[in-house]
Scaffold this active site. Structure first.
Site, PDB file in Angstrom:
ATOM      1  CG  HIS A 136      23.023  16.120  23.711  1.00 21.25           C
ATOM      2  ND1 HIS A 136      24.453  16.305  23.784  1.00 21.25           N
ATOM      3  CD2 HIS A 136      22.676  15.961  22.397  1.00 21.25           C
ATOM      4  CE1 HIS A 136      25.006  16.020  22.759  1.00 21.25           C
ATOM      5  NE2 HIS A 136      24.137  15.946  21.656  1.00 21.25           N
ATOM      6  CG  ASP A 138      26.150  14.953  27.091  1.00 24.97           C
ATOM      7  OD1 ASP A 138      25.045  15.261  26.397  1.00 24.97           O
ATOM      8  OD2 ASP A 138      26.267  13.742  27.209  1.00 24.97           O
ATOM      9  CG  ASP A 174      26.893  16.214  18.802  1.00 20.95           C
ATOM     10  OD1 ASP A 174      25.818  16.334  19.385  1.00 20.95           O
ATOM     11  OD2 ASP A 174      27.579  15.121  18.594  1.00 20.95           O
ATOM     12  CD  GLU A 208      23.132  12.356  22.226  1.00 23.09           C
ATOM     13  OE1 GLU A 208      22.639  11.622  21.098  1.00 23.09           O
ATOM     14  OE2 GLU A 208      24.069  12.759  22.194  1.00 23.09           O
ATOM     15  CD  GLU A 209      27.572  13.311  22.140  1.00 24.52           C
ATOM     16  OE1 GLU A 209      27.730  12.059  21.531  1.00 24.52           O
ATOM     17  OE2 GLU A 209      27.366  14.255  21.336  1.00 24.52           O
ATOM     18  CG  ASP A 235      16.950  15.308  20.237  1.00 21.76           C
ATOM     19  OD1 ASP A 235      17.439  16.237  20.371  1.00 21.76           O
ATOM     20  OD2 ASP A 235      16.716  14.133  20.799  1.00 21.76           O
ATOM     21  CG  HIS A 481      31.155  12.648  17.533  1.00 26.41           C
ATOM     22  ND1 HIS A 481      30.685  11.493  18.320  1.00 26.41           N
ATOM     23  CD2 HIS A 481      30.107  13.589  18.268  1.00 26.41           C
ATOM     24  CE1 HIS A 481      29.519  11.614  18.776  1.00 26.41           C
ATOM     25  NE2 HIS A 481      29.307  12.814  18.850  1.00 26.41           N
TER      26      HIS A 481
HETATM   27  C1  LIG Z   1      21.993  11.129   0.979  1.00 24.17           C
HETATM   28  C2  LIG Z   1      21.926  11.078   2.457  1.00 24.17           C
HETATM   29  C3  LIG Z   1      23.277  11.851   2.744  1.00 24.17           C
HETATM   30  C4  LIG Z   1      23.439  11.503   4.385  1.00 24.17           C
HETATM   31  C5  LIG Z   1      24.634  11.988   4.781  1.00 24.17           C
HETATM   32  C6  LIG Z   1      24.764  12.210   6.125  1.00 24.17           C
HETATM   33  C7  LIG Z   1      25.509  13.245   6.778  1.00 24.17           C
HETATM   34  C8  LIG Z   1      25.596  13.052   8.243  1.00 24.17           C
HETATM   35  C9  LIG Z   1      25.894  14.336   8.973  1.00 24.17           C
HETATM   36  C10 LIG Z   1      25.687  14.521   9.918  1.00 24.17           C
HETATM   37  C11 LIG Z   1      25.214  13.841  11.224  1.00 24.17           C
HETATM   38  C12 LIG Z   1      24.958  14.582  12.207  1.00 24.17           C
HETATM   39  C13 LIG Z   1      24.572  13.655  13.348  1.00 24.17           C
HETATM   40  C14 LIG Z   1      24.353  14.494  14.617  1.00 24.17           C
HETATM   41  C15 LIG Z   1      23.699  13.811  15.527  1.00 24.17           C
HETATM   42  C16 LIG Z   1      24.740  13.145  16.336  1.00 24.17           C
HETATM   43  C17 LIG Z   1      24.084  12.663  17.743  1.00 24.17           C
HETATM   44  C18 LIG Z   1      25.616  11.839  18.429  1.00 24.17           C
HETATM   45  O1  LIG Z   1      26.469  12.153  18.194  1.00 24.17           O
HETATM   46  N1  LIG Z   1      24.860  10.894  19.119  1.00 24.17           N
HETATM   47  C19 LIG Z   1      25.708   9.712  19.850  1.00 24.17           C
HETATM   48  C20 LIG Z   1      24.749   8.997  20.763  1.00 24.17           C
HETATM   49  C21 LIG Z   1      25.250   7.688  21.143  1.00 24.17           C
HETATM   50  C22 LIG Z   1      24.964   6.686  20.632  1.00 24.17           C
HETATM   51  C23 LIG Z   1      25.268   5.402  21.215  1.00 24.17           C
HETATM   52  C24 LIG Z   1      26.225   5.503  22.377  1.00 24.17           C
HETATM   53  C25 LIG Z   1      26.696   6.431  22.901  1.00 24.17           C
HETATM   54  C26 LIG Z   1      26.064   7.941  22.235  1.00 24.17           C
HETATM   55  C27 LIG Z   1      25.854   8.612  18.465  1.00 24.17           C
HETATM   56  O2  LIG Z   1      25.360   8.642  17.782  1.00 24.17           O
HETATM   57  O3  LIG Z   1      27.160   8.169  18.883  1.00 24.17           O
HETATM   58 ZN    ZN Z   2      24.358  15.010  19.840  1.00 25.20          ZN
HETATM   59 ZN    ZN Z   3      27.523  13.369  19.452  1.00 21.52          ZN
END
Ligand SMILES: CCCCCCCC/C=C\CCCCCCCC(=O)N[C@@H](Cc1ccccc1)C(=O)O
Ligand code: ZN
Ligand code: ZN
Length: 525
Positions: A136, A138, A174, A208-209, A235, A481
């Protein structure tokens, strides 16, 4: 006297038997750990006889282009509230920097719902099922004052403590890393004369955000209207974790085969107001604070071992260091211990349970006016093994105050588990490409603890993977974030090489179309 001796003898025998049983159990657990086959889940890299890697002369140009992408503040604030002007500027930036992609005779570029982008890379063989790479454009808003380097400066700085060059800016991880990684790889592929046999899509959402309903949702609708079904979809998601999981001295690529559900709970209080010099005993803000405090103090229950995340440890165990190998290989025995260790740090805790974060709190309009109402928004990321009803009930029980209204604003269930394992083409491709460059990395199935645009793509394929081919340690994970988001230059180079190799391999390591199992079943194949 004789009877006392007899009792002592019985106690000794029972005690010895207990010790023997414990010894036996530990011995069995140790043997199980020792017998783990170290190569179980390693995939050999695909050798297709194709142009293998990108020359240094091209790679050297990439960090500056990446930095320039971070200078465009494509910020999303709320659903429907994203910076349209900057998004269009970002489109132009992509056109200017990737002219070969935009002018290619076999790549169709479409603007979807004015701000999202869909690239169709035509293949010469219609008999193989296409796949989709998604990201994404944004980014989340910034709190400018907290940043050591301005968030939209795209500054490239040397960190003398680490000895690395970093590219600074919102979106460095991100998710402009995804957009730029894919585009830079695709541009080189076109330059180098590659034209795929297998069709594939590249989709960049623009909101996406803030839930993706204006972007990815429309991209998905467009593809569905064309009767597109995908072999797999990749993704954004979990990065390659370095030093995050205790007991893993090697980096772990956690490939998200599912993602948590999501719930927005509103906690509201109404009460007596008035002049702040004669405040009521029972104040709205105090009651609301107590409710929020209790939600933090009494977390949602651990679901460890009951959900799709538990297979992760089967993959990790062969590569774990002692004594963790013993623990990971014997969850039947050590689950409570592992649960305790994982609960202690915020990133592994998120893996065990539904998380609770109070993200918005509102009350009051003026210092000398006692507010008559207040509310908090609590954001839950719901563990797949817990029902949405149970999450809400836990909140109500923990708050335990009839004067506090607790209600669900919005919710989404956790995603189904995608198939994984050496026999699943999409998984194999993602994991083997990784191990081609980083043979020490363990690729393991996991659960994404956040959410992505994939919710809109679930009807295109059951093989949905959430993964970012970049190494992140605990320091960099905590910049997502928040302030000081940045990415090492070396990570940018590596991810471009990753996507390049993935696209090449996808063209040869393809499942024949008749081999697509009707309705892939969940879990490993
Ligand atoms: C033993 C396992 C260990 C696990 C470790 C976890 C470490 C996590 C590390 C990184 C996580 C990265 C995530 C990247 C994707 C983020 C995508 C994102 O920010 N999405 C938003 C989408 C959203 C959702 C709901 C409403 C608005 C936007 C989010 O999730 O907030
Ligand atoms: Zn993201
Ligand atoms: Zn994000």
């Amino acid at each position: 006297m004789a009877s006392v001796r007899r009792v002592c003898q019985v106690i000794c025998i029972v005690f010895t038997l207990i010790l023997l049983a414990i010894g036996g159990i530990l011995l069995a657990a140790t043997i199980r750990a020792l017998m783990l086959e170290d190569t179980d889940y390693q995939y050999s890299a695909y050798e297709g006889g194709l142009i293998d890697d990108i020359p240094a002369s091209y790679l050297e140009t990439l960090p500056q282009i990446f930095a320039d992408a971070l200078k465009i503040p494509t910020v999303s604030k709320e659903p429907g509230d994203y910076d349209r002007e900057q998004l269009l500027k970002f489109h132009q930036f992509l056109r200017d920097n990737f002219p070969n992609v935009f002018n290619s005779s076999f790549i169709k570029v479409e603007v979807i719902n004015t701000y999202s982008l869909l690239f169709t890379i035509m293949g010469s063989d219609e008999n193989v099922q296409p796949y989709l790479l998604a990201s994404h454009m944004d980014v989340v808003p910034v709190d400018e004052n907290k940043w050591s380097n301005p968030p939209f400066s795209g500054r490239i700085m040397h960190d003398p403590d680490i000895g690395e060059l970093y590219i600074w800016g919102r979106g460095a991880i991100d998710d402009k890393s995804g957009v730029m990684g894919i585009m830079m790889a695709l541009e080189y592929l076109v330059i180098s004369g590659f034209q795929p046999k297998r069709k594939f899509y590249v989709a960049f959402g623009h909101d996406e955000e803030v839930n993706g309903y204006d972007g990815a949702y429309h991209i998905s609708k467009t593809l569905l209207a064309r009767n597109v079904t995908l072999d797999f979809l990749l993704d954004e998601g979990m990065p390659i974790l370095e030093g995050v999981i205790k007991g893993m001295d090697v980096p772990v690529a956690v490939i998200g085969v599912t993602e948590k559900g999501w719930m927005r709970v509103k906690v509201e209080v109404e009460g007596e107001g008035g002049h702040s010099s004669i405040p009521p005993k029972d104040q709205v803000v105090t009651r609301l604070s107590k409710a929020i405090y209790n939600l933090g103090r009494y977390p949602q229950p651990s679901m460890f071992g009951t959900g799709p995340e538990s297979d992760l440890f089967n993959y990790l165990a062969p590569k774990a260091s002692w004594p963790y190998k013993l623990v990971f290989a014997n969850l039947w025995l050590f689950r409570p211990l592992l649960e305790m260790v994982m609960s202690a740090s915020r990133e592994t805790n998120a893996f065990l349970r539904t998380t609770t974060a109070a993200t918005i709190v509102r009350a009051g309009v003026k210092e000398n006016v006692v507010p008559t109402s207040g509310y908090a928004i609590v954001n839950h990321r719901v563990h797949p093994a817990q029902s949405l009803e149970d999450v809400l009930q836990h909140d109500i029980d923990i708050i335990g105050d009839a004067k506090v209204k607790v209600s669900v604003d919005q919710q989404r269930a956790a995603h189904p588990v995608s198939p994984y394992g050496p026999k699943v083409p999409g998984w194999r491709l993602i994991a083997s490409t990784l191990q081609h460059f980083f043979p020490k990395v363990v690729a393991a199935p996991g659960m994404l603890v956040a959410n992505t645009d994939t919710i809109h793509y679930l009807n295109l394929t059951s093989c949905v993977y959430r993964f970012m081919p970049i190494f992140l340690d605990n320091t960099l994970i905590y910049t997502i974030h928040t302030h000081n988001e940045r990415l090492p230059v070396s990570a940018v180079i590596n991810e471009v090489r990753y996507y390049h190799r993935l696209i090449l391999s996808a063209d040869v390591d393809v499942p024949p179309i008749e081999d697509i199992r009707p309705g892939h079943r969940s879990g490993e194949l």
